[in-house]
Design an enzyme around this catalytic site. Structure first.
Site: not given
Length: 356
Positions: A238, A251, A281
């Site tokens: 992560d 973004h 993610e």
């Protein structure tokens, strides 16, 4: 679809959709022979007497038949080099090269070998000469003066045979073209299908297997581990504080970081390890044939070599677990997930293994 395949599709449509309501199937089986373009049929007449040529032409020539005339074997060969003919009417008695010799020359050439030949002669010939004529390729003899009705009747037979062969050749050409187009379209469909399948299994942003695919691969790897008694390690990765990257850099930068991270991990993986995106993610790293200690080493190598991307420095946390006997995939992933939470609580940018 590529322009080449689109053009081939148009050809198929033009063949199979006809304005007159007749389909190509009807054409191909011969129920609509007029659908093929009909060109005049050539007849070759060779005689050293001009009047004979003119008389024969007057009897035979019409919109559907063109009479090609020659007064010598040399002239006949020149015409045959540039024209296809349905029938050759050859005078037997000619100077230099007679009709029999011309027929033998025609039989020696691939282009004219199959042209039917009718000999025209003003004299009754003996059996030996008749045999020579048939041996040279004659299908018939006609004696001068030739009855126009007999000549027309015999020529009509060979014209019809020639037109039938030509239509058959056209049908075969259509079939071959349809087969060629069909094969190309089938190849394009196979390619499109393969691309569609690949697209359905791949995360569009990162290019790695999507959630559905990576979980399928994980199930397969776990089943193989049970059969082959080989180790299987699994890690959940992560990216740390990824929302801050999106908020600070935008973004598009966040998307670039996700893509770069996947490329970075894959470049440092050894086959048959595979990385997949399970959401946002978060990523799942399968490492078949790898014990937990080696899996930790792999992740630390990834961490040490990680570089900022798109102006954003980033790190990741990971939780690892090695499959236990009889363990399901959900149990294995739950163990890795718990280790990931511990890594985050420990300050992130580190890897933890599940507790015994």
């Amino acid at each position: 679809m590529s322009s080449d395949v689109e053009a081939q599709t148009d050809v198929v449509h033009s063949i199979w959709r006809r304005d007159d309501g007749q389909g190509a199937a009807d054409v191909l089986i011969g129920s609509n022979p007029s659908a093929f373009e009909s060109e005049p049929v050539n007849i070759l007449v060779v005689d050293d007497v001009e009047d004979n040529l003119l008389a024969t032409k007057a009897i035979l020539e019409r919109p559907s038949i063109v009479v090609l005339s020659a007064t010598s074997a040399a002239g006949a060969q020149e015409l045959l080099r540039t024209n296809d003919v349905a029938l050759a009417l050859l005078d037997v008695q000619m100077p230099e090269v007679n009709g029999f010799a011309l027929a033998e020359l025609m039989r020696s050439t691939e282009r004219t070998r199959s042209v039917p030949i009718i000999f025209l002669t003003g004299n009754r010939i003996d059996p030996a000469r008749t045999f020579r004529g048939y041996e040279a390729g004659a299908v018939d003899f006609l004696f001068k003066p030739v009855d126009p009705r007999v000549l027309e009747s015999k020529v009509r037979v060979f014209v019809e045979l020639y037109e039938q062969r030509r239509q058959l050749h056209q049908r075969n050409a259509v079939l071959e073209r349809l087969l060629e187009i069909n094969e190309k379209l089938a190849a394009k469909l196979r390619q499109d299908h393969g691309e569609a399948v690949q697209e359905a299994l791949t995360d569009a942003l990162t290019g790695v297997p999507n959630r559905r695919h990576i979980l399928q691969l994980a199930e397969t790897a776990l089943a193989d581990r049970r059969k082959q008694s080989q180790p299987l390690s699994l890690a959940i990765l992560d990216l740390d504080h990824f929302k801050a990257i999106n908020d600070t850099h935008g973004h598009s930068a966040g998307d670039a970081v996700l893509h770069a991270f996947c490329q970075h991990v894959r470049a440092r993986m050894r086959s048959p390890s595979v990385l997949g995106r399970v959401g946002g993610e978060e990523f799942l790293l399968l490492m078949p044939g790898t014990v937990l200690e080696d899996a930790c080493y792999v992740l630390e190598r990834v961490r040490r070599t990680l570089q900022p991307h798109a102006g954003a420095a980033y790190t990741f946390s990971a939780g690892l677990a090695q499959a236990r006997p009889g363990e399901s995939l959900s149990q294995l992933m739950d163990g890795a997930d718990q280790a990931l939470y511990r890594a985050k609580r420990s300050g992130r940018n580190c890897s933890m293994t599940r507790l015994l």
